[in-house]
Write an enzyme that holds these catalytic residues in place. Structure first.
Site, PDB file in Angstrom:
ATOM      1  N   HIS A 286       0.855  -1.182   0.000  1.00 32.71           N
ATOM      2  CA  HIS A 286       0.000   0.000   0.000  1.00 32.71           C
ATOM      3  C   HIS A 286       0.894   1.236   0.000  1.00 32.71           C
ATOM      4  O   HIS A 286       2.120   1.106  -0.043  1.00 32.71           O
ATOM      5  CB  HIS A 286      -0.980  -0.019   1.182  1.00 32.71           C
ATOM      6  CG  HIS A 286      -0.340   0.049   2.538  1.00 32.71           C
ATOM      7  ND1 HIS A 286       0.552  -0.893   2.988  1.00 32.71           N
ATOM      8  CD2 HIS A 286      -0.465   0.954   3.556  1.00 32.71           C
ATOM      9  CE1 HIS A 286       0.925  -0.585   4.230  1.00 32.71           C
ATOM     10  NE2 HIS A 286       0.339   0.541   4.587  1.00 32.71           N
TER      11      HIS A 286
ATOM     12  N   HIS B 203       1.051   3.996   2.195  1.00 30.74           N
ATOM     13  CA  HIS B 203       1.396   4.806   3.356  1.00 30.74           C
ATOM     14  C   HIS B 203       2.892   5.118   3.290  1.00 30.74           C
ATOM     15  O   HIS B 203       3.693   4.300   2.809  1.00 30.74           O
ATOM     16  CB  HIS B 203       1.051   4.073   4.660  1.00 30.74           C
ATOM     17  CG  HIS B 203      -0.420   4.125   4.971  1.00 30.74           C
ATOM     18  ND1 HIS B 203      -1.061   3.179   5.738  1.00 30.74           N
ATOM     19  CD2 HIS B 203      -1.381   5.025   4.609  1.00 30.74           C
ATOM     20  CE1 HIS B 203      -2.343   3.498   5.842  1.00 30.74           C
ATOM     21  NE2 HIS B 203      -2.565   4.603   5.157  1.00 30.74           N
TER      22      HIS B 203
ATOM     23  N   ASP C 120       5.395   5.097   5.197  1.00 27.74           N
ATOM     24  CA  ASP C 120       6.434   4.207   5.735  1.00 27.74           C
ATOM     25  C   ASP C 120       6.699   2.987   4.853  1.00 27.74           C
ATOM     26  O   ASP C 120       7.582   2.187   5.157  1.00 27.74           O
ATOM     27  CB  ASP C 120       6.107   3.786   7.186  1.00 27.74           C
ATOM     28  CG  ASP C 120       4.746   3.111   7.330  1.00 27.74           C
ATOM     29  OD1 ASP C 120       3.806   3.480   6.609  1.00 27.74           O
ATOM     30  OD2 ASP C 120       4.627   2.209   8.193  1.00 27.74           O
ATOM     31  N   HIS C 121       5.949   2.868   3.739  1.00 28.43           N
ATOM     32  CA  HIS C 121       6.155   1.726   2.845  1.00 28.43           C
ATOM     33  C   HIS C 121       6.683   2.128   1.470  1.00 28.43           C
ATOM     34  O   HIS C 121       7.049   1.269   0.670  1.00 28.43           O
ATOM     35  CB  HIS C 121       4.846   0.937   2.674  1.00 28.43           C
ATOM     36  CG  HIS C 121       4.396   0.311   3.956  1.00 28.43           C
ATOM     37  ND1 HIS C 121       4.456  -1.040   4.188  1.00 28.43           N
ATOM     38  CD2 HIS C 121       3.922   0.874   5.102  1.00 28.43           C
ATOM     39  CE1 HIS C 121       4.020  -1.293   5.431  1.00 28.43           C
ATOM     40  NE2 HIS C 121       3.693  -0.145   5.998  1.00 28.43           N
TER      41      HIS C 121
ATOM     42  N   HIS D  56      -6.887  -2.731   5.803  1.00 25.74           N
ATOM     43  CA  HIS D  56      -6.052  -1.678   6.419  1.00 25.74           C
ATOM     44  C   HIS D  56      -6.578  -0.272   6.130  1.00 25.74           C
ATOM     45  O   HIS D  56      -5.829   0.681   6.041  1.00 25.74           O
ATOM     46  CB  HIS D  56      -4.614  -1.840   5.922  1.00 25.74           C
ATOM     47  CG  HIS D  56      -3.631  -0.913   6.548  1.00 25.74           C
ATOM     48  ND1 HIS D  56      -3.497  -0.761   7.909  1.00 25.74           N
ATOM     49  CD2 HIS D  56      -2.690  -0.092   5.993  1.00 25.74           C
ATOM     50  CE1 HIS D  56      -2.535   0.118   8.156  1.00 25.74           C
ATOM     51  NE2 HIS D  56      -2.043   0.543   7.023  1.00 25.74           N
TER      52      HIS D  56
ATOM     53  N   ASP E 254       0.424  -4.270   6.025  1.00 24.93           N
ATOM     54  CA  ASP E 254      -0.334  -3.737   7.171  1.00 24.93           C
ATOM     55  C   ASP E 254      -1.774  -4.225   7.077  1.00 24.93           C
ATOM     56  O   ASP E 254      -2.414  -4.074   6.035  1.00 24.93           O
ATOM     57  CB  ASP E 254      -0.330  -2.206   7.149  1.00 24.93           C
ATOM     58  CG  ASP E 254       1.045  -1.620   7.427  1.00 24.93           C
ATOM     59  OD1 ASP E 254       2.011  -2.399   7.519  1.00 24.93           O
ATOM     60  OD2 ASP E 254       1.144  -0.379   7.554  1.00 24.93           O
TER      61      ASP E 254
ATOM     62  N   HIS F  54       6.807  -4.895  11.550  1.00 23.17           N
ATOM     63  CA  HIS F  54       6.034  -3.647  11.622  1.00 23.17           C
ATOM     64  C   HIS F  54       5.688  -3.331  13.079  1.00 23.17           C
ATOM     65  O   HIS F  54       4.534  -3.109  13.451  1.00 23.17           O
ATOM     66  CB  HIS F  54       4.769  -3.765  10.755  1.00 23.17           C
ATOM     67  CG  HIS F  54       4.186  -2.436  10.342  1.00 23.17           C
ATOM     68  ND1 HIS F  54       3.235  -1.789  11.086  1.00 23.17           N
ATOM     69  CD2 HIS F  54       4.434  -1.648   9.277  1.00 23.17           C
ATOM     70  CE1 HIS F  54       2.899  -0.665  10.475  1.00 23.17           C
ATOM     71  NE2 HIS F  54       3.611  -0.549   9.379  1.00 23.17           N
TER      72      HIS F  54
HETATM   73 ZN   LIG Z   1       2.999   0.735   7.832  1.00 26.79          ZN
HETATM   74 ZN   LIG Z   2      -0.117   1.376   6.564  1.00 26.71          ZN
END
Ligand SMILES: [Zn+2]
Ligand SMILES: [Zn+2]
Length: 304
Positions: free
Chosen positions: A60, A62, A64-65, A137, A208, A266
């Site tokens: 996905h 977000h 942080d990815h 998520h 996630d 995570h």
């Molecule tokens: Zn994440």
């Molecule tokens: Zn996420």
């Protein structure tokens, strides 16, 4: 060889102990990346994962990815890379990943293709499939399974000698399932000296997600499940609100799926590097669990 290297095992923000999401899967000399948080390229250098990969699969978008992909591709350009790279992700791939690779004033020096995937897609490769499954998520998200094709059955050379089959190409043909006719006229079927096909290995990466039936289904009898466990049980409400799992919830998915091993990743910055409370909660439900650490490698052997 099938080896995972955890490049980043933290949630949301990097900490001294954990970088944000990144996972390298190496199989028979091929490297595949899953997620690419900020700083992933430096983690690859640090932990000896080369830049020879050609594909990144995003769960996905977000931050942080994904924030590491811009820098990683730029560095590869500076290294005179010419081989193309393909970026895969759920709905929104063209928009988000397109923006990430266009950021700045430099142009990419090698072709980058963006492919949008959806749950249920199955990318067939020579020896394995990448299976895309649904996750939960609160965004457009998917998880991925790498599922190896079944392997040839075990060949019994002593039986081949007993039957008087000359060693060489005839052995190979029998092993691959061909029936052969010997010079003396005898017909030999593979079943006479080759065992049943053996299952390949399966590795599953949840990305996630809340605990989700589709994850358990994708992970049915898998050799390894890498599941997120952002929180401990005391933060269950927060896990629900933010679309994440607790360690115990992840362990229940592993138990339900009947996997061989579970790795939790995570991890929220609020926990220490070893996260003993998360480990204890998970192990009480699914004993064969470890907490991922940056730089950790996990070998996935054949079941037999
Ligand atoms: Zn994440
Ligand atoms: Zn996420």
């Amino acid at each position: 060889m099938l080896t995972l290297t955890f490049l980043g095992t933290g949630a949301a923000t990097p900490t001294i102990d954990r970088n944000v999401a990144g996972l390298a899967v190496q199989r028979e000399g091929e490297t595949i990346l899953f997620d690419c948080g900020e700083g992933t390229q430096r983690q690859m250098m640090r932990y000896g994962v080369g830049f020879s990969f050609t594909e990144i699969f995003f769960t996905h978008y977000h931050a942080d990815h994904i924030l590491g992909v811009t820098g990683l591709l730029r560095t590869m350009g500076l290294q005179d890379r010419t081989a193309p790279v393909t970026l895969y992700g759920p709905r929104g791939a063209s928009k988000v990943l397109g923006a990430a690779i266009a950021l700045g004033i430099e142009r990419n020096k090698f072709p980058v293709e963006i492919v949008e995937l959806r749950a249920g897609d199955r990318l067939g490769r020579e020896a394995y499939d990448i299976v895309v499954f649904e996750t939960d998520h609160r965004a457009d998200t998917v998880g991925y399974a790498l599922a190896e094709h079944p392997r040839l059955g075990r060949f019994h050379p002593e039986r081949a000698r007993e039957l008087g089959i000359p060693e060489g190409h005839l052995w190979g043909r029998l092993h691959k399932g061909e029936t052969i006719i010997l010079e003396d006229g005898r017909t030999i079927a593979p079943a006479d000296l080759v065992g049943a096909p053996r299952r390949g290995r399966t590795v599953v990466y949840s990305g996630d997600t809340r605990p989700h039936l589709a994850v358990a289904e994708a992970a049915r009898s898998a050799d390894l499940l890498v599941h997120e466990a952002t929180f401990g049980g005391d933060e269950l409400e927060r896990a629900r609100e933010t679309g994440h799992s607790t360690a115990a919830e992840a362990a229940r998915v592993a138990l339900e799926a009947g996997v061989r091993r579970l790795v939790l990743t995570h991890i929220s910055p609020r926990y220490t590097r070893d996260a003993p409370e998360l480990l204890a909660e998970a192990v009480a439900i699914f004993p064969n669990t470890v907490i991922a650490r940056d730089g950790m490698t996990v070998e996935v052997p054949f079941a037999e």
